[in-house]
Design a protein around this motif. Structure first.
Motif, PDB file in Angstrom:
ATOM      1  N   LEU A   1      38.491  42.474  41.526  1.00  0.00           N
ATOM      2  CA  LEU A   1      39.165  43.729  41.170  1.00  0.00           C
ATOM      3  C   LEU A   1      38.322  44.350  40.079  1.00  0.00           C
ATOM      4  O   LEU A   1      38.066  43.715  39.051  1.00  0.00           O
ATOM      5  CB  LEU A   1      40.588  43.468  40.655  1.00  0.00           C
ATOM      6  CG  LEU A   1      41.237  44.593  39.834  1.00  0.00           C
ATOM      7  CD1 LEU A   1      41.494  45.831  40.684  1.00  0.00           C
ATOM      8  CD2 LEU A   1      42.549  44.118  39.197  1.00  0.00           C
ATOM      9  N   THR A   2      37.864  45.580  40.335  1.00  0.00           N
ATOM     10  CA  THR A   2      37.097  46.304  39.314  1.00  0.00           C
ATOM     11  C   THR A   2      37.888  47.531  38.927  1.00  0.00           C
ATOM     12  O   THR A   2      38.354  48.279  39.797  1.00  0.00           O
ATOM     13  CB  THR A   2      35.717  46.733  39.866  1.00  0.00           C
ATOM     14  OG1 THR A   2      35.018  45.569  40.298  1.00  0.00           O
ATOM     15  CG2 THR A   2      34.904  47.446  38.803  1.00  0.00           C
TER      16      THR A   2
ATOM     17  N   PHE B   1      37.812  41.569  37.394  1.00  0.00           N
ATOM     18  CA  PHE B   1      38.615  40.350  37.540  1.00  0.00           C
ATOM     19  C   PHE B   1      38.087  39.593  38.760  1.00  0.00           C
ATOM     20  O   PHE B   1      38.106  40.132  39.874  1.00  0.00           O
ATOM     21  CB  PHE B   1      40.088  40.683  37.808  1.00  0.00           C
ATOM     22  CG  PHE B   1      40.790  41.463  36.721  1.00  0.00           C
ATOM     23  CD1 PHE B   1      40.508  42.813  36.523  1.00  0.00           C
ATOM     24  CD2 PHE B   1      41.750  40.864  35.929  1.00  0.00           C
ATOM     25  CE1 PHE B   1      41.167  43.537  35.545  1.00  0.00           C
ATOM     26  CE2 PHE B   1      42.424  41.588  34.942  1.00  0.00           C
ATOM     27  CZ  PHE B   1      42.133  42.931  34.754  1.00  0.00           C
ATOM     28  N   THR B   2      37.656  38.356  38.536  1.00  0.00           N
ATOM     29  CA  THR B   2      37.152  37.551  39.658  1.00  0.00           C
ATOM     30  C   THR B   2      37.706  36.141  39.533  1.00  0.00           C
ATOM     31  O   THR B   2      38.140  35.725  38.459  1.00  0.00           O
ATOM     32  CB  THR B   2      35.618  37.466  39.643  1.00  0.00           C
ATOM     33  OG1 THR B   2      35.189  37.137  38.316  1.00  0.00           O
ATOM     34  CG2 THR B   2      34.966  38.781  40.052  1.00  0.00           C
ATOM     35  N   GLU B   3      37.624  35.409  40.634  1.00  0.00           N
ATOM     36  CA  GLU B   3      38.021  33.996  40.583  1.00  0.00           C
ATOM     37  C   GLU B   3      37.080  33.277  39.633  1.00  0.00           C
ATOM     38  O   GLU B   3      35.873  33.476  39.688  1.00  0.00           O
ATOM     39  CB  GLU B   3      37.896  33.369  41.975  1.00  0.00           C
ATOM     40  CG  GLU B   3      39.117  33.556  42.829  1.00  0.00           C
ATOM     41  CD  GLU B   3      39.102  32.668  44.061  1.00  0.00           C
ATOM     42  OE1 GLU B   3      40.188  32.225  44.459  1.00  0.00           O
ATOM     43  OE2 GLU B   3      38.010  32.419  44.609  1.00  0.00           O
TER      44      GLU B   3
ATOM     45  N   SER C   1      41.988  29.745  38.269  1.00  0.00           N
ATOM     46  CA  SER C   1      41.881  30.603  37.091  1.00  0.00           C
ATOM     47  C   SER C   1      41.149  31.879  37.455  1.00  0.00           C
ATOM     48  O   SER C   1      40.444  31.939  38.461  1.00  0.00           O
ATOM     49  CB  SER C   1      41.107  29.898  35.975  1.00  0.00           C
ATOM     50  OG  SER C   1      41.905  28.913  35.386  1.00  0.00           O
ATOM     51  N   THR C   2      41.338  32.872  36.609  1.00  0.00           N
ATOM     52  CA  THR C   2      40.707  34.169  36.841  1.00  0.00           C
ATOM     53  C   THR C   2      39.883  34.541  35.630  1.00  0.00           C
ATOM     54  O   THR C   2      40.351  34.452  34.488  1.00  0.00           O
ATOM     55  CB  THR C   2      41.786  35.245  37.094  1.00  0.00           C
ATOM     56  OG1 THR C   2      42.549  34.864  38.231  1.00  0.00           O
ATOM     57  CG2 THR C   2      41.154  36.614  37.330  1.00  0.00           C
ATOM     58  N   SER C   3      38.639  34.962  35.887  1.00  0.00           N
ATOM     59  CA  SER C   3      37.770  35.433  34.802  1.00  0.00           C
ATOM     60  C   SER C   3      37.913  36.934  34.657  1.00  0.00           C
ATOM     61  O   SER C   3      37.946  37.659  35.656  1.00  0.00           O
ATOM     62  CB  SER C   3      36.307  35.113  35.125  1.00  0.00           C
ATOM     63  OG  SER C   3      36.129  33.735  35.205  1.00  0.00           O
ATOM     64  N   ILE C   4      37.988  37.390  33.412  1.00  0.00           N
ATOM     65  CA  ILE C   4      38.085  38.829  33.153  1.00  0.00           C
ATOM     66  C   ILE C   4      36.918  39.219  32.269  1.00  0.00           C
ATOM     67  O   ILE C   4      36.754  38.672  31.169  1.00  0.00           O
ATOM     68  CB  ILE C   4      39.411  39.186  32.447  1.00  0.00           C
ATOM     69  CG1 ILE C   4      40.603  38.654  33.247  1.00  0.00           C
ATOM     70  CG2 ILE C   4      39.519  40.701  32.262  1.00  0.00           C
ATOM     71  CD1 ILE C   4      41.939  38.838  32.540  1.00  0.00           C
ATOM     72  N   ARG C   5      36.116  40.125  32.763  1.00  0.00           N
ATOM     73  CA  ARG C   5      35.025  40.650  31.946  1.00  0.00           C
ATOM     74  C   ARG C   5      35.395  42.082  31.573  1.00  0.00           C
ATOM     75  O   ARG C   5      35.596  42.923  32.440  1.00  0.00           O
ATOM     76  CB  ARG C   5      33.718  40.629  32.705  1.00  0.00           C
ATOM     77  CG  ARG C   5      32.586  41.282  31.916  1.00  0.00           C
ATOM     78  CD  ARG C   5      31.217  40.842  32.412  1.00  0.00           C
ATOM     79  NE  ARG C   5      30.177  41.490  31.669  1.00  0.00           N
ATOM     80  CZ  ARG C   5      29.819  41.185  30.421  1.00  0.00           C
ATOM     81  NH1 ARG C   5      30.455  40.235  29.769  1.00  0.00           N
ATOM     82  NH2 ARG C   5      28.849  41.830  29.816  1.00  0.00           N
TER      83      ARG C   5
END
Lengths: 74, 209
Positions: B93-94, B114-116, B123-127
């Motif tokens: 998700l961008t 938002f990526t796996e 868990s989800t990584s958020i940059r």
């Protein structure tokens, strides 16, 4: 959550409920075929677009993700 | 001169849950500054990605010194456009958000991805990245500093708000609509905001952020 158009909040809730169900149960599972919330979306949009015009909110004509175009890749 | 900020964080929820919660994160106890939320455009592309545009209005809280210098700005709230792309195959998700008004005072552009999580299961990584600039002659530095401080605080609130909404799903196997979109009792939200204020660093008065 309220809509920017005071009269549109109920229509927004109706649409949101339909969308959230479709999103979790169909879209994320890879089911093809468009969003089945077309009718509620139309009613909601008629209301909210009018509110946006009345309040002069400058959201028209903006490119999708416009300002992202000049940014480096993350 | 543009101030750039970036931050990586992980949350212990699966990507599908996070993305479902993304659409339902308002209202939450940490979002009292968000006044309205509307979807104004939506499209499912031929390659099965979901494009959306949301319009948000938020309160425009300035520090007292800025209120005196820019009194006109107090009258109106801030309009923010948030465009997003959900790719359910790539599981990303961008989002890209920016303010439409008060831009001479301050322009804030924010991109989130938002990526796996690559290394942590479920868990989800958020940059999160932000570009903050001000066009006001002579004030751009303090305005940008304020803008960055407010952005970081809002970023914390945004994460807390998202986690609050996600906690409804704790233990559930599959994502589902979290709740009926009934407006949170105002008292509950005020109470939560007070709790937040009491633990906020004393150097930053809560009203500014």
């Amino acid at each position: 959550m309220n809509s920017v158009g005071e009269a549109c909040t109920e229509l927004k809730r109706e649409y949101d409920q339909c969308f959230n169900r479709w999103f979790a149960e169909s879209f994320l599972k890879g089911e093809r075929g468009g969003e089945p919330c077309g009718d509620s979306f139309k009613r909601y949009q008629q209301c909210v677009q009018r509110a946006i015009r009345e309040k002069d909110i400058p959201v028209d004509g903006l490119d999708f993700m416009g300002p992202n175009k000049d940014k480096p890749e993350s | 001169m543009v101030k750039y900020f970036s931050n990586d964080t992980d949350i212990k929820n699966g990507w599908e849950h996070v993305v479902s919660a993304f659409w339902q994160r308002y209202p939450n106890p940490f979002s009292t500054h968000v006044l309205t939320e509307d979807v104004v455009y939506r499209e499912v592309t031929a390659d099965h990605r979901l494009l959306s545009r949301r319009l948000l209005t938020k309160t425009n809280r300035l520090p007292r010194w800025a209120e005196k210098v820019f009194p006109g700005n107090m009258a109106r709230c801030v309009y923010i456009v948030e465009d997003s792309i959900v790719d359910p195959v790539a599981k990303s998700l961008t989002t890209f958000a920016w303010n439409l008004n008060h831009t001479t005072l301050m322009s804030v552009e924010e991109r989130c991805v938002f990526t796996e999580s690559a290394d942590q299961p479920a868990s989800t990584s958020i940059r999160r990245e932000a570009w903050i600039s001000s066009g006001v002659y002579g004030f751009s530095r303090p305005i940008q500093e304020f803008g960055l401080a407010r952005f970081k605080s809002n970023q914390t609130k945004a994460l807390k708000g998202l986690e609050h909404v996600l906690s409804d799903l704790h233990g559930e196997a599959a994502p589902r609509p979290l709740r009926d979109p009934v407006k949170e009792p105002l008292g509950k939200a005020k109470e939560a905001a007070k709790t937040l204020a009491s633990v906020a660093p004393s150097t930053k008065p809560q009203q500014y952020i």
